[in-house]
Every structure is written in C-alpha cells, then in structure tokens.
Design a protein around this motif. Structure first.
Motif, short mmCIF file in Angstrom:
data_model
loop_
_atom_site.label_atom_id
_atom_site.label_comp_id
_atom_site.label_asym_id
_atom_site.label_seq_id
_atom_site.Cartn_x
_atom_site.Cartn_y
_atom_site.Cartn_z
N UNK A 1 12.56 0.82 -4.52
CA UNK A 1 12.59 0.07 -3.24
C UNK A 1 13.00 -1.38 -3.47
N UNK A 2 12.35 -2.05 -4.43
CA UNK A 2 12.67 -3.47 -4.65
C UNK A 2 14.08 -3.65 -5.20
N UNK A 3 14.53 -2.69 -6.02
CA UNK A 3 15.91 -2.78 -6.53
C UNK A 3 16.90 -2.66 -5.37
N UNK A 4 16.59 -1.77 -4.42
CA UNK A 4 17.46 -1.61 -3.25
C UNK A 4 17.46 -2.87 -2.39
N UNK A 5 16.31 -3.51 -2.24
CA UNK A 5 16.23 -4.76 -1.47
C UNK A 5 17.10 -5.82 -2.14
N UNK A 6 16.97 -5.92 -3.47
CA UNK A 6 17.75 -6.92 -4.22
C UNK A 6 19.25 -6.63 -4.07
N UNK A 7 19.63 -5.36 -4.18
CA UNK A 7 21.06 -5.02 -4.10
C UNK A 7 21.60 -5.22 -2.69
N UNK A 8 20.77 -4.94 -1.69
CA UNK A 8 21.21 -5.13 -0.30
C UNK A 8 21.37 -6.62 0.02
N UNK A 9 20.79 -7.49 -0.82
CA UNK A 9 20.87 -8.94 -0.59
C UNK A 9 22.01 -9.59 -1.37
N UNK A 10 22.91 -8.79 -1.95
CA UNK A 10 23.92 -9.32 -2.87
C UNK A 10 24.80 -10.40 -2.22
N UNK A 11 25.29 -10.15 -1.02
CA UNK A 11 26.16 -11.12 -0.34
C UNK A 11 25.40 -12.42 -0.13
N UNK B 1 0.82 -1.21 0.00
CA UNK B 1 0.00 0.00 0.00
C UNK B 1 0.86 1.26 0.00
N UNK B 2 1.90 1.26 0.82
CA UNK B 2 2.80 2.42 0.87
C UNK B 2 4.10 1.99 1.53
N UNK B 3 5.11 2.85 1.45
CA UNK B 3 6.45 2.41 1.81
C UNK B 3 6.86 2.78 3.24
N UNK B 4 5.90 2.96 4.14
CA UNK B 4 6.25 2.98 5.56
C UNK B 4 6.72 1.58 5.94
N UNK B 5 7.73 1.54 6.81
CA UNK B 5 8.38 0.25 7.08
C UNK B 5 7.47 -0.74 7.80
N UNK B 6 6.42 -0.25 8.48
CA UNK B 6 5.50 -1.21 9.11
C UNK B 6 4.64 -1.92 8.07
N UNK B 7 4.82 -1.55 6.79
CA UNK B 7 4.06 -2.21 5.72
C UNK B 7 4.96 -2.96 4.74
N UNK B 8 6.28 -2.72 4.84
CA UNK B 8 7.22 -3.40 3.92
C UNK B 8 8.41 -4.04 4.62
N UNK B 9 8.51 -3.84 5.94
CA UNK B 9 9.72 -4.27 6.67
C UNK B 9 9.95 -5.78 6.68
N UNK B 10 8.93 -6.57 6.31
CA UNK B 10 9.11 -8.03 6.31
C UNK B 10 9.54 -8.57 4.96
N UNK B 11 9.90 -7.69 4.05
CA UNK B 11 10.17 -8.18 2.68
C UNK B 11 11.44 -9.05 2.62
N UNK B 12 12.40 -8.79 3.51
CA UNK B 12 13.62 -9.61 3.45
C UNK B 12 13.35 -11.08 3.75
N UNK B 13 12.68 -11.43 4.86
CA UNK B 13 12.40 -12.86 5.07
C UNK B 13 11.48 -13.46 4.01
N UNK B 14 10.62 -12.65 3.40
CA UNK B 14 9.79 -13.19 2.31
C UNK B 14 10.67 -13.48 1.09
N UNK B 15 11.54 -12.53 0.76
CA UNK B 15 12.48 -12.71 -0.36
C UNK B 15 13.40 -13.90 -0.09
N UNK B 16 13.70 -14.13 1.18
CA UNK B 16 14.61 -15.22 1.56
C UNK B 16 14.01 -16.60 1.31
N UNK B 17 12.72 -16.65 0.98
CA UNK B 17 12.12 -17.94 0.61
C UNK B 17 12.62 -18.37 -0.76
N UNK B 18 13.35 -17.50 -1.45
CA UNK B 18 13.91 -17.86 -2.76
C UNK B 18 14.84 -19.06 -2.57
N UNK B 19 15.01 -19.78 -3.64
CA UNK B 19 15.97 -20.88 -3.57
C UNK B 19 15.44 -22.05 -2.80
#
Ligand SMILES: [Zn+2]
Ligand SMILES: [Zn+2]
Length: 426
Positions: free
Chosen positions: A189-199, A147-165
């Motif tokens: 935002x999503x590009x930054x999440x992807x780049x922050x996950x590089x390691x 809905x919007x980019x306040x962190x209480x609405x997107x802050x869980x994206x890393x563990x969701x993205x981590x379901x990859x693989x």
C-alpha cells in the motif's frame, strides 16, 4: 431608494453582522476562527453533536480521593502543556465509510504523551486538516499506525504525505498489517502511494529538501497471530509499547492496537465485530475506543440503501448493545464508541441500546473530542480549533538530515510554452 430594497439591505446587513459577530468576538481574544454550533441537548440530556460539548454524561471521571486539576472548558491547541504522566487522545476524525461529511471526517486519532511522543492511529479522508490544526508540527507527525486498509482508515494518507518537504524532512513511518498475500499488506500500500506521487515528488525535488519524500512501512506479520500469541509488539521505544492484535472485520489483516506507557493504556480496536478475544485485549485499559454502529434500519434510511445491503454492512460491525457487552467484559475506565454517523435524532436511541448491557462511563466520539488521561482522572472536552490554523513552530531537523534539494526532474515543460509567460511584474 425603494422602501422594500431598504428593508432588504437592512436585513442583509443584520444577517452579515450576525454571522460576523462570533468571528469578531473570537478575533478579540487569542482564538482564531472557531465556531461551535449553539449549545443544546437531546431530549435524553446528551449534548448535541458539534455544539462544543463532548457527547457523554460523564465528562470527568476521577479516582476516589484524587485531587482534580482544573481544565479550561475547551481544549485550545497550543495553550496547554501535558504533565509528565499525562496522555491526551484527540479524534481527528470520528466517522467511517463514505460519504464524507463536512462536520465529520473518517477515522483518525492523535495520541500525545507527556514524554513528548506523538502517534497517529488511522488517517481516514477528511481528517488531516483537523490533525494539522491540533498544534503539532507536521514534522513530528511521522508515526502512523493503520488498523486496516479500508479507505475510511487510510484515505487521508496523501495530504499527510504531502507535509513532506514543507515540513517533514524525514520519512513517514507507517505501521500496519501484512496481507493474506503481499499485495494486500501495508508495504504494498505505501509503495503504491509513493509511486502514485511520482509527478508530485519530481516537481518539488529541486526546490525542497528530499528527506520527507519517502514512506517506510513496518509490517506486522498477521500469520504469526494465534491463540498462544494474541498480540505482537509492533513498536517499543522511549518507554512506549504498542501491541497489535487481530480483530474480526472483513478480510484477514484487520487489527487493533494497544498502547502502553508509564502506567497508562489506550486500546483502539477500530472496526471490529464484538468478540471475547478483543474484550480480553481491552482489559486494563484506561480508554478503550471501539466502533459503534446504528441499527440496520437507521443506516438504510439515512443512506437511502436497501435494508438487505444495510444488514450486510452491519454483519461486519458492532451494535451499541453488543459494544456494551464487550465493555462489560473489559471494564475500561472510559469506554468510547467511534465510527458512528452523528445525527441529533440518533443519539438518544444509541445510548438507550448501549445502556441495556453496560452502565460504566461511556463517550460517543465526534471530531475534535479530546480525552486527557492520568492515573487520577479522565477529562473529556471538545477542542476549539483554529479553522485557519498555520503550522506550529517547526522542530529542529534531526542531526545528519540532508536539507539540500536535489537535481531538477527531466520532465521539463517545452520551452516554446514557457517562453510565452508574461514578463514578471516589478
Ligand atoms: Zn471503517
Ligand atoms: Zn473497515
């Protein structure tokens, strides 16, 4: 043994037994580690938060003359099949801004449809464990609407993205607003999440399939909203239409969503000040989910915050009486308040204020509240989730998906360090 020590040991044994009994009882059945709090109600007669009952006095709303299907007392993931015409909405998180609470994740909804489609709306911090415990395999949780980019609405994206693989071998698709400028939009935002996950990604790229290691953004162009174009169609597949509409909250780029499928309609406005515009977007909804806030005095008291700061927060949000006015205009079959700091003492005052402006069926969302919706009825229950749930059965990877791992990263450890590893035990 000293008598006092015997008594202490006995007390310790009794306490251990008391704590273990619910788990032993659960282990005997099909349920796993599930433990709602002891049942109880507020003086006003509303179920207490976390006590295994939804916070409403109308858990069943049926259309006149309709036959009501019997549902078990609790929704237990994996044990119920949706009817062809049925929608199920579950709160993976029901709270808003930090500080996060063990008993309340930030904002997140899981929406499941009778045609097999699954959608996530917002993915705040502390919600992904609930999401994974709801019996849907992570490979199917690949469509997220922010809905919007306040962190209480997107802050869980890393563990969701981590379901990859491990599980999701195709990209994570994320819908959301474009920004006032590009860096404020969902694509950046999503590009930054992807780049922050590089390691993280490089460490796994030679071990696991790589298809899930990407995020595909889908921006809704917020500059195209106008009084003549109040909604934009963000998603249109398999009989499901999801519209985005702007809401009054903080900066430009806060939106709500309206999902329409097979005669059913869910409207989720998330964080929003009350307006006639959003009331219009909520018309005809089976379920309209909107934020609701305590008073500035209550918010200041519980958060140890100056009243002026709490009043500043309140300016961006909606009081119970204001939400009642929105629902009175929209007339949903069920009106839902979410994004509220649950506390036993705050429940009755909230409903008293809500009832000053609205008398229709309402629900205060807590984590794992489940709403089943058909044309005949709406049934609200609490989920009994397995707190140590394993992933559900994985679906077959889609045709043409490359499941092979890639080349190792160049970022290898120095050999002198690796050579000091202990010999592997047999
Ligand atoms: Zn929020
Ligand atoms: Zn917000």
């Amino acid at each position: 043994m000293h008598p006092n020590r015997t008594i202490r040991n006995y007390r310790l044994f009794a306490l251990t037994l008391a704590l273990a009994l619910p788990f032993m009882a659960c282990a005997a059945g099909t349920a796993g580690y599930r433990f709602p709090r002891e049942p109880g109600t507020t003086p006003g007669g509303y179920p207490l938060p976390l006590s295994g009952k939804p916070i409403t006095k109308t858990p069943v709303i049926s259309t006149e003359g309709a036959a009501l299907k019997e549902y078990p007392e609790h929704y237990i993931p994996g044990q119920e099949t949706l009817a062809d015409n049925e929608m199920r909405i579950t709160a993976c998180g029901s709270w808003g801004p930090a500080p996060l609470r063990i008993g309340q994740g930030a904002s997140c909804l899981l929406v499941e449809l009778g045609n097999g489609d699954v959608f996530i709306f917002d993915v705040g911090g502390g919600t992904v464990g609930n999401l994974f415990a709801l019996g849907v395999h992570p490979a199917r949780l690949d469509k997220v609407f922010i809905t919007h980019l306040h962190l209480d609405h997107v802050g869980g994206i890393f563990p969701l993205f981590d379901a990859m693989g491990w599980a999701r071998n195709t990209p994570l698709h994320v819908w959301g607003p474009s920004g006032y400028t590009p860096e404020l939009g969902i694509a950046a935002f999503t590009q930054n999440v992807r780049e922050a996950s590089e390691w993280h990604i490089q460490s796994k790229q030679s071990i696991l399939a790589r298809g899930g290691m990407t995020i595909v953004p889908h921006e809704v162009d917020i500059s195209k909203f106008s009084p003549e174009r109040p909604r934009q169609l963000a998603y249109d597949e398999n009989g499901v239409k999801i519209y985005a509409f702007p809401v009054i909250h903080s900066l430009a780029g806060a939106m709500g969503y309206r999902l329409e499928w097979n005669g059913r309609t869910l409207v989720y406005s998330a964080d929003s000040q009350p307006s006639t515009f959003e009331a219009e977007q909520g018309k005809g909804a089976d379920v309209f989910i909107h934020e609701i806030f305590p008073s500035a005095e209550e918010f200041a008291h519980y958060n140890h915050m100056p009243i002026q700061a709490a009043e500043g927060v309140m300016e961006e949000h909606t009081t119970p009486a204001e939400l009642g006015r929105v629902f009175a205009l929209s007339k949903p079959r069920l009106g839902v308040g979410m994004h509220f700091t649950l506390d036993d003492k705050l429940i009755d005052p909230l409903f008293e204020r809500w009832r000053t402006t609205y008398n229709g069926p309402v629900l205060l969302m807590q984590d794992l509240t489940t709403i089943n919706v058909t044309s005949d009825y709406i049934v609200v229950r609490q989920t009994k989730a397995d707190l140590l749930a394993w992933p559900a059965i994985p679906p077959k990877p889609p045709e043409g998906v490359d499941m092979s791992p890639g080349q190792p990263s160049k970022a290898q450890r120095p050999s002198w360090l690796t050579e000091t590893r202990l010999q592997q035990a047999p």
